[in-house]
Motif scaffolding. Structure first.
Motif, mmCIF file in Angstrom:
data_model
loop_
_atom_site.group_PDB
_atom_site.id
_atom_site.type_symbol
_atom_site.label_atom_id
_atom_site.label_comp_id
_atom_site.label_asym_id
_atom_site.label_seq_id
_atom_site.Cartn_x
_atom_site.Cartn_y
_atom_site.Cartn_z
ATOM 1 N N GLU A 17 2.450 5.274 -2.063
ATOM 2 C CA GLU A 17 1.262 4.646 -2.264
ATOM 3 C C GLU A 17 0.274 5.718 -2.494
ATOM 4 O O GLU A 17 0.384 6.848 -1.871
ATOM 5 C CB GLU A 17 0.883 3.603 -1.405
ATOM 6 N N GLY A 18 -0.472 5.785 -3.730
ATOM 7 C CA GLY A 18 -1.511 6.867 -3.836
ATOM 8 C C GLY A 18 -0.780 8.031 -4.423
ATOM 9 O O GLY A 18 0.276 8.192 -4.745
ATOM 10 N N ARG A 19 -1.965 9.031 -4.356
ATOM 11 C CA ARG A 19 -1.495 10.392 -4.945
ATOM 12 C C ARG A 19 -1.344 11.251 -3.573
ATOM 13 O O ARG A 19 -2.427 11.833 -3.313
ATOM 14 C CB ARG A 19 -2.487 11.065 -5.943
ATOM 15 N N PHE A 40 9.959 7.261 -11.470
ATOM 16 C CA PHE A 40 10.705 6.221 -12.348
ATOM 17 C C PHE A 40 9.721 5.412 -12.913
ATOM 18 O O PHE A 40 10.092 4.914 -14.065
ATOM 19 C CB PHE A 40 11.874 5.766 -11.643
ATOM 20 N N ALA A 41 8.719 4.857 -11.985
ATOM 21 C CA ALA A 41 7.837 4.004 -12.605
ATOM 22 C C ALA A 41 6.599 4.049 -11.694
ATOM 23 O O ALA A 41 6.467 4.459 -10.518
ATOM 24 C CB ALA A 41 8.392 2.513 -12.542
ATOM 25 N N GLU A 42 5.478 3.803 -12.415
ATOM 26 C CA GLU A 42 3.982 3.627 -11.611
ATOM 27 C C GLU A 42 3.255 2.529 -12.194
ATOM 28 O O GLU A 42 3.468 2.216 -13.221
ATOM 29 C CB GLU A 42 3.331 4.930 -12.144
ATOM 30 N N THR A 43 2.778 1.696 -11.058
ATOM 31 C CA THR A 43 1.896 0.516 -11.262
ATOM 32 C C THR A 43 0.925 0.653 -10.146
ATOM 33 O O THR A 43 1.028 1.165 -9.172
ATOM 34 C CB THR A 43 2.990 -0.612 -11.385
ATOM 35 N N ASP A 44 -0.093 -0.414 -10.663
ATOM 36 C CA ASP A 44 -1.074 -0.786 -9.648
ATOM 37 C C ASP A 44 -0.639 -1.664 -8.842
ATOM 38 O O ASP A 44 -1.571 -2.122 -7.770
ATOM 39 C CB ASP A 44 -2.440 -0.993 -10.568
ATOM 40 N N ASP A 45 0.442 -2.579 -9.027
ATOM 41 C CA ASP A 45 0.539 -3.697 -8.112
ATOM 42 C C ASP A 45 1.842 -3.563 -7.355
ATOM 43 O O ASP A 45 2.833 -2.931 -8.032
ATOM 44 C CB ASP A 45 0.818 -4.696 -9.260
ATOM 45 N N GLU A 46 1.572 -3.567 -6.102
ATOM 46 C CA GLU A 46 2.964 -3.360 -5.040
ATOM 47 C C GLU A 46 3.893 -3.960 -5.226
ATOM 48 O O GLU A 46 5.082 -3.623 -5.109
ATOM 49 C CB GLU A 46 2.286 -3.337 -3.595
ATOM 50 N N ASP A 47 3.716 -5.397 -5.377
ATOM 51 C CA ASP A 47 4.730 -6.243 -5.802
ATOM 52 C C ASP A 47 5.576 -5.840 -6.826
ATOM 53 O O ASP A 47 6.844 -5.674 -7.066
ATOM 54 C CB ASP A 47 4.449 -7.715 -5.826
ATOM 55 N N HIS A 48 4.949 -5.343 -7.981
ATOM 56 C CA HIS A 48 5.548 -5.072 -9.083
ATOM 57 C C HIS A 48 6.671 -3.716 -8.864
ATOM 58 O O HIS A 48 7.562 -3.565 -9.404
ATOM 59 C CB HIS A 48 4.727 -4.717 -10.222
ATOM 60 N N ALA A 49 5.882 -3.054 -8.183
ATOM 61 C CA ALA A 49 6.646 -1.621 -7.910
ATOM 62 C C ALA A 49 7.765 -2.045 -7.043
ATOM 63 O O ALA A 49 8.961 -1.400 -7.295
ATOM 64 C CB ALA A 49 5.812 -0.612 -7.149
ATOM 65 N N ARG A 50 7.775 -2.949 -6.147
ATOM 66 C CA ARG A 50 8.891 -3.366 -5.264
ATOM 67 C C ARG A 50 9.701 -3.819 -6.133
ATOM 68 O O ARG A 50 11.014 -3.562 -6.113
ATOM 69 C CB ARG A 50 8.383 -4.292 -4.212
#
Length: 174
Positions: A17-19, A40-50
């Motif tokens: 989470e974060g930088r 591999f991926a970056e997103t603002d939504d935690e559920d989407h990242a999971r």
């Protein structure tokens, strides 16, 4: 911002989470410079990242098709309440009276006052008494249903641990 990152030592995938300056692998413990990690991926939504991480893990183990057939984390979480049997069904299936248990729980929640532990009662005595001598602390605690033998042992342990000091005048919290 959430990033799905991978460890070059053990191939573990995890979320960051974060930088951050550094990130530690949750499997092998290796510390990585965040900027040098494979993202591999970056997103603002935690559920989407999971969801993305889970998909990558499923594909890695040749279960991508099975994973695609499963609902998203958010939808599965909403279905949890409908899964299994209710508390009432479970209790009655075990031969217990669910209404009687609910009444007992309500009575317990309504009770006030003596939910203090024995140790808390001894500490309360030291805190509230003007002169917390051993005999005064014992009298206070026994008035609150704490056995005198327990009070003596508790005072010794509290003094040994450095939680209270003992002098000729009595006890004092530290």
């Amino acid at each position: 911002m959430y990033a799905v990152v991978g460890c070059n030592a053990c191939s573990n995938l995890w979320l960051v989470e974060g930088r951050q300056q550094t990130a530690q692998c949750s499997r092998c413990g290796k510390t990585h410079q965040f900027d040098r990690l494979k993202k591999f991926a970056e997103t603002d939504d935690e559920d989407h990242a999971r969801e993305l991480r889970a998909s990558m893990l499923a594909n890695r183990s040749d279960h991508g098709d099975a994973f695609a057939a499963v609902d998203s984390f958010g939808e599965l979480e909403n279905e949890i309440d409908d899964a299994g049997v209710s508390d009432r069904e479970y209790l009655e299936g075990s031969g217990l009276d669910a209404d009687e248990i609910a009444d007992a729980g309500a009575r317990t929640n309504e009770q006030t006052g003596s939910s203090r532990t024995r140790k808390e009662t001894v500490l309360d005595a030291i805190r509230t008494l003007d002169e917390p001598t051993e005999s005064a602390v014992i009298d206070y605690a026994t008035d609150h249903d704490v056995p005198a033998e327990y009070v003596t042992r508790c005072l010794d342990k509290l003094a040994q641990r450095g939680e209270v000091s003992r002098s000729r005048d009595g006890y004092r919290l530290l």
